[in-house]
Design a protein around this motif. Structure first.
Motif, PDB file in Angstrom:
ATOM      1  N   VAL A   1     -14.627 -26.590 -19.450  1.00 12.73           N
ATOM      2  CA  VAL A   1     -15.816 -25.924 -19.974  1.00 12.73           C
ATOM      3  C   VAL A   1     -15.942 -24.521 -19.391  1.00 12.73           C
ATOM      4  N   ASP A   2     -16.159 -23.544 -20.273  1.00 10.24           N
ATOM      5  CA  ASP A   2     -16.402 -22.164 -19.839  1.00 10.24           C
ATOM      6  C   ASP A   2     -17.521 -21.609 -20.712  1.00 10.24           C
TER       7      ASP A   2
ATOM      8  N   PRO B   1      -1.964 -45.488  -9.360  1.00 11.31           N
ATOM      9  CA  PRO B   1      -1.421 -44.183  -9.760  1.00 11.31           C
ATOM     10  C   PRO B   1      -1.968 -43.092  -8.859  1.00 11.31           C
ATOM     11  N   LYS B   2      -1.285 -41.968  -8.841  1.00 10.01           N
ATOM     12  CA  LYS B   2      -1.765 -40.838  -8.056  1.00 10.01           C
ATOM     13  C   LYS B   2      -2.253 -39.800  -9.046  1.00 10.01           C
ATOM     14  N   ALA B   3      -3.547 -39.825  -9.369  1.00 10.01           N
ATOM     15  CA  ALA B   3      -4.076 -38.886 -10.354  1.00 10.01           C
ATOM     16  C   ALA B   3      -4.246 -37.521  -9.718  1.00 10.01           C
ATOM     17  N   SER B   4      -4.135 -36.467 -10.527  1.00  9.67           N
ATOM     18  CA  SER B   4      -4.366 -35.123  -9.976  1.00  9.67           C
ATOM     19  C   SER B   4      -5.595 -34.526 -10.639  1.00  9.67           C
ATOM     20  N   LEU B   5      -6.278 -33.678  -9.870  1.00  5.66           N
ATOM     21  CA  LEU B   5      -7.508 -33.069 -10.372  1.00  5.66           C
ATOM     22  C   LEU B   5      -7.127 -31.803 -11.137  1.00  5.66           C
ATOM     23  N   SER B   6      -7.379 -31.817 -12.440  1.00  7.23           N
ATOM     24  CA  SER B   6      -7.034 -30.662 -13.266  1.00  7.23           C
ATOM     25  C   SER B   6      -8.208 -29.673 -13.292  1.00  7.23           C
ATOM     26  N   TYR B   7      -8.072 -28.606 -14.051  1.00  5.00           N
ATOM     27  CA  TYR B   7      -9.175 -27.639 -14.130  1.00  5.00           C
ATOM     28  C   TYR B   7     -10.254 -28.148 -15.075  1.00  5.00           C
ATOM     29  N   ASP B   8     -11.454 -27.583 -14.956  1.00 11.78           N
ATOM     30  CA  ASP B   8     -12.553 -27.954 -15.845  1.00 11.78           C
ATOM     31  C   ASP B   8     -12.414 -27.138 -17.129  1.00 11.78           C
TER      32      ASP B   8
ATOM     33  N   ARG C   1      -6.075 -30.962 -23.178  1.00 15.35           N
ATOM     34  CA  ARG C   1      -5.225 -30.934 -21.987  1.00 15.35           C
ATOM     35  C   ARG C   1      -3.753 -31.011 -22.365  1.00 15.35           C
TER      36      ARG C   1
ATOM     37  N   TYR D   1      -9.625 -45.351 -16.033  1.00 17.27           N
ATOM     38  CA  TYR D   1      -8.866 -44.138 -15.760  1.00 17.27           C
ATOM     39  C   TYR D   1      -8.412 -43.466 -17.053  1.00 17.27           C
ATOM     40  N   GLY D   2      -9.010 -43.813 -18.192  1.00 17.29           N
ATOM     41  CA  GLY D   2      -8.586 -43.188 -19.433  1.00 17.29           C
ATOM     42  C   GLY D   2      -7.221 -43.649 -19.898  1.00 17.29           C
TER      43      GLY D   2
ATOM     44  N   GLU E   1     -10.958 -34.017 -25.096  1.00 20.94           N
ATOM     45  CA  GLU E   1     -10.478 -33.537 -23.795  1.00 20.94           C
ATOM     46  C   GLU E   1      -8.972 -33.745 -23.680  1.00 20.94           C
TER      47      GLU E   1
END
Lengths: 339, 305
Positions: B210-211, B201-208, B242, B15-16, B238
Motif C-alpha cells: 500500500v502506498d 516453513p521460513k517465511a520472509s517479510l516482504s514490502y507493504d 506479489r 499462512y495463505g 495481493e
C-alpha cells in the motif's frame, strides 16, 4: 494550523503498526536462526533474557495484526515466526539432571506399577508357556525339535550330559566377552520393542511371542533336567534371566496395555485412551531397554566369569530383589501429596 | 477473480497456503498458533531420505575401513582388546541405525531426523506441550508394527497369494496408509504418542504494497461503491501483485474495471500494475477501517460493510 506545516503522510494504521514493530520481529528472526544453527548454548546471558521478551512481543504483534491488518504476507510471516519461536521457548529445555531424576525416581517405577495387572497377565502367559513346553516335551520328546529347530548340535536331544554341561559352563579365558554382551543387549532390545509394538494388533502377536518364549524355556529346562542337570541349568539361566525375562514380561505387559486401551478405551475417547497408554508404556519401555542392558552385561560377562551355580543363583536372586524393591517402593507419593 | 469453488480453500488456508490444513494450538499467551500439518508426500520423502542415510552409512564406514591401512593390525591374534572394542563400536553403530536412529534424533532440540530437517518437518506434541522422551520412544517403536512388519508382509504376499496373505496384505496396507485418512496425516505411532509432524516453513517479510500517498498524487481514487470486494479477493489480489505476472495482472485489472464500471482518465491512463496497486490500497484501507469497528466482509458474496 498554518499553510507551511507539513501535511501528515497518509498511511494505514496497519502500516504504522508494522513500522513500529518490525525491527523486533527481525531481531527475533535473527536470534532464531542462531538457535537453529548453534543451539542455545551459544547465547550470552543478555541474549537469553531478551529472547522471551522478543517472543512475547511477536506473539502480541500476531494477535494484534490478526485484528487490524489484512496484509496477508505480514500475518503469514508473523505466524511462521511465532511458530518457530514457540518450539524453542516451550521446547524440551529441561535440565539433564531433572530428566534423569524424573525418569528414574518418578516416571519409570510409577509406570511399571500402573501396568501391574498387565504384567501379571504377561507373567502368567510366560509361565503357562513354560509349563506347556515342559509337559509336551516330557510327553513326546520330538516336540523339542519342533520348538527349538536350531538346537540340533550341542543342545539337541542326542546330546550327552557332558555335551550339555559344556554349553552352560563359563569361559573366563576369553577376552572377547564384551562384544557378546553388547550383541545380547541389542538383540533383546529389538525383541522387546517388537513384543511391545505388536500390542497394537490387539495384543495377539504379543501373546504369541510371550507364549513361545515360555515354551522354549520349558523345553530347554526339560532337556537339561532329564539329563540330571536341572539345577546347573537353572543357575545358568537365573544369573541374567531374572532381569532379562522380567524385562520381556514388562514389555509384553506394555503391549497388552496398548491392546486393552485400544479395544476398551473406558470413559475417555479412543484417541485420548491411546495417548495415555502410549505415554505410560513409552516410559516403561525405556526402562525395559535399561534393564536389558543390565541383563546383557550379566549374561555376556558375569555368566562367563562366574561358573559356580550357587553364586549364579545368588546374583540372579539379588537382581530380582533389587528390581522388585525398586518397582514397589521407589517414587511412591508421600501421604497428603496430590496427584 | 477466483471462482466460487476456490473460496473456502483460500480463506481457511493457514499462512495463505492453499490446500493445507493446520493443527491449531492455544499458547499460554492465549494466541492461537496454526502449525501446518506435514503432507503425506513430505512424510514419505523424509522417510525415504532417512532410509537412504541408514543404508548408506554402513557402506561408507566399510569403505573407509577398507581404505585405511589396517590390514596388519589384527594379524595373528594381535591387539585382541582393540579388536573387541572395534566390534562393540560396530555393533552399537548397527543397533543405533536399526533401533535408535529416529529416537535419538527426535529427542534432540530440533525434534527431527536429518530427513525431516531437509523436508522442514518437526515433531511436536499434539497439544503444544513438551515433547517427552517417552512419546518419542513410543512413536518410533510403533514403526515396527506399522512399517517394517507391513513391508515384510507385502513381500510375503507378492510371493504367495493365499487367503491368509491377502488378509495380512490388506491389514498392512491399511496401517501403512493410515496417514492418508486423517486430516493431520498422523500415523498410528503419532496417535499413541500424542505427537504430530508439522511443516515449519521460513517465511520472509516482504514490502507493504500500500502506498496511499503515491496513489493520491496520481489522482486515482475510488468511491465506496466501487470497493465491492471482500477479504478473500483482497488476498488473491495481493498474491497477484506479489507475483507480478503481466498477463495475469492485465486480466485481473480488466475484470475489476468491468465490475466497478471504471472509466480511465483521458490523460495519462494508469498501467495495469499501478491501477491494481491503487485499487488494492483503497480496498484494504476501506476493509481495515471497517475491521476496526468489528465489521468484516469475508468475500464479495457477503453483504457490503
Amino acid at each position: 494550523m498554518t499553510d507551511d506545516a507539513p501535511k501528515p503522510v497518509l498511511r494505514l494504521k496497519s502500516q504504522k503498526f508494522r513500522e513500529a514493530r518490525q525491527s523486533d520481529w527481525r531481531a527475533l528472526s535473527t536470534q532464531l536462526d542462531k538457535v537453529e544453527r548453534r543451539g542455545l548454548g551459544s547465547f550470552s546471558i543478555d541474549e537469553l533474557l531478551n529472547l522471551p521478551l522478543l517472543y512475547r512481543s511477536a506473539m502480541s504483534s500476531l494477535s494484534m495484526a490478526q485484528s487490524i491488518s489484512l496484509d496477508r504476507n505480514m500475518i503469514t510471516y508473523l505466524q511462521a515466526l511465532c511458530v518457530r519461536a514457540y518450539v524453542y521457548v516451550y521446547g524440551p529445555q529441561t535440565r539433564f539432571k531433572d530428566v534423569l531424576y524424573s525418569f528414574f525416581v518418578l516416571g519409570w517405577p510409577r509406570a511399571v506399577r500402573k501396568l501391574g495387572g498387565e504384567i501379571v497377565l504377561a507373567f502368567a502367559t510366560l509361565v503357562a508357556g513354560a509349563i506347556a513346553g515342559w509337559l509336551m516335551c516330557a510327553h513326546d520328546s520330538t516336540w523339542y525339535n519342533v520348538f527349538l529347530p536350531g538346537e540340533q548340535g550341542s543342545r539337541g536331544l542326542d546330546s550327552s550330559a557332558e555335551d550339555l554341561r559344556k554349553t552352560i559352563g563359563g569361559n573366563p579365558e576369553n577376552h572377547a566377552l564384551s562384544p557378546f554382551a553388547v550383541f545380547l543387549m541389542t538383540h533383546n532390545v529389538g525383541v522387546a520393542i517388537s513384543t511391545f509394538a505388536f500390542g497394537a494388533v490387539f495384543g495377539l502377536p504379543t501373546f504369541a511371542l510371550t507364549l513361545y518364549t515360555g515354551i522354549t524355556l520349558g523345553a530347554m529346562v526339560w532337556l537339561f533336567a532329564q539329563q540330571g542337570l536341572g539345577f546347573e541349568f537353572a543357575a545358568w539361566l537365573t544369573i541374567h534371566g531374572t532381569t532379562e525375562l522380567f524385562a520381556l514380561v514388562i514389555a509384553a505387559g506394555c503391549g497388552f496395555h496398548i491392546a486393552r486401551r485400544l479395544m476398551f478405551p473406558g470413559d475417555v475417547t479412543r484417541k485420548q485412551a491411546l495417548r495415555e497408554a502410549g505415554t505410560l508404556t513409552g516410559t516403561a519401555m525405556i526402562g525395559v531397554a535399561v534393564m536389558l542392558t543390565v541383563a546383557g552385561c550379566l549374561e555376556g560377562i558375569g555368566r562367563q566369569m562366574i561358573t559356580d551355580p550357587f553364586a549364579r543363583i545368588g546374583i540372579g536372586a539379588v537382581m530380582l530383589t533389587i528390581w522388585g524393591l525398586y518397582y514397589t517402593s521407589v517414587g511412591r507419593r508421600k501421604p497428603g501429596e496430590g496427584a | 477473480m477466483a471462482k466460487a469453488g476456490k473460496r473456502d480453500l483460500a480463506s481457511d488456508a493457514p499462512y495463505g497456503e492453499i490446500g493445507r490444513t493446520a493443527t491449531e494450538i492455544l499458547t499460554p499467551e492465549g494466541v492461537v498458533l496454526p502449525f501446518i500439518n506435514a503432507t503425506f508426500g513430505e512424510r514419505v520423502g523424509a522417510l525415504l531420505l532417512d532410509w537412504l542415510i541408514m543404508i548408506l552409512a554402513p557402506v561408507v564406514v566399510v569403505i573407509i575401513w577398507l581404505i585405511l591401512p589396517l590390514e596388519h593390525v589384527f594379524d595373528g591374534g594381535k591387539n585382541k582388546a582393540l579388536g573387541s572394542f572395534v566390534l562393540i563400536v560396530a555393533m552399537l553403530f548397527l543397533f543405533f541405525l536399526r533401533s535408535g536412529y529416529f529416537i535419538i534424533f527426535e529427542m534432540g532440540a530440533r525434534a527431527a531426523t536429518p530427513g525431516k530437517r531437509v523436508m522442514k518437518l518437526r515433531v511436536i506434541s499434539h497439544d503444544g506441550g513438551r515433547l517427552t522422551p517417552a512419546a518419542v520412544f513410543t512413536r518410533n517403536a510403533l514403526r515396527e508394527v506399522e512399517l517394517y512388519l507391513p513391508v515384510t508382509l507385502i513381500f510375503a504376499w507378492s510371493a504367495n497369494h493365499s487367503a491368509g496373505s491377502w488378509l495380512a496384505f490388506l491389514w498392512a496396507l491399511a496401517l501403512l496408509l493410515l496417514p492418508l485418512f486423517n486430516k493431520q496425516h498422523a500415523r498410528l505411532g503419532d496417535f499413541l504418542a500424542g505427537t504430530r509432524v508439522v511443516h515449519m516453513p521460513k517465511a520472509s517479510l516482504s514490502y507493504d504494497l500500500v502506498d496511499l500517498e503515491g496513489d493520491r498524487n496520481l489522482g486515482l481514487s475510488f468511491t465506496p461503491d466501487q470497493l465491492a470486494y471482500g477479504e478473500m479477493e483482497l488476498t488473491v489480489l495481493e498474491q497477484v501483485l506479489r507475483e507480478r505476472k503481466p498477463a495475469v495482472m492485465k486480466a485481473v485489472a480488466a475484470r475489476i474495471k468491468a465490475r466497478i464500471n471504471w472509466v480511465d482518465p483521458k490523460i495519462d491512463p494508469p498501467g495495469d500494475e499501478t491501477f491494481l496497486r491503487a485499487y488494492y490500497g483503497a480496498l484494504r484501507a476501506h476493509l481495515e477501517a471497517k475491521m476496526l469497528l468489528g465489521r468484516r466482509r469475508k468475500d464479495k458474496h457477503d453483504a457490503p460493510v
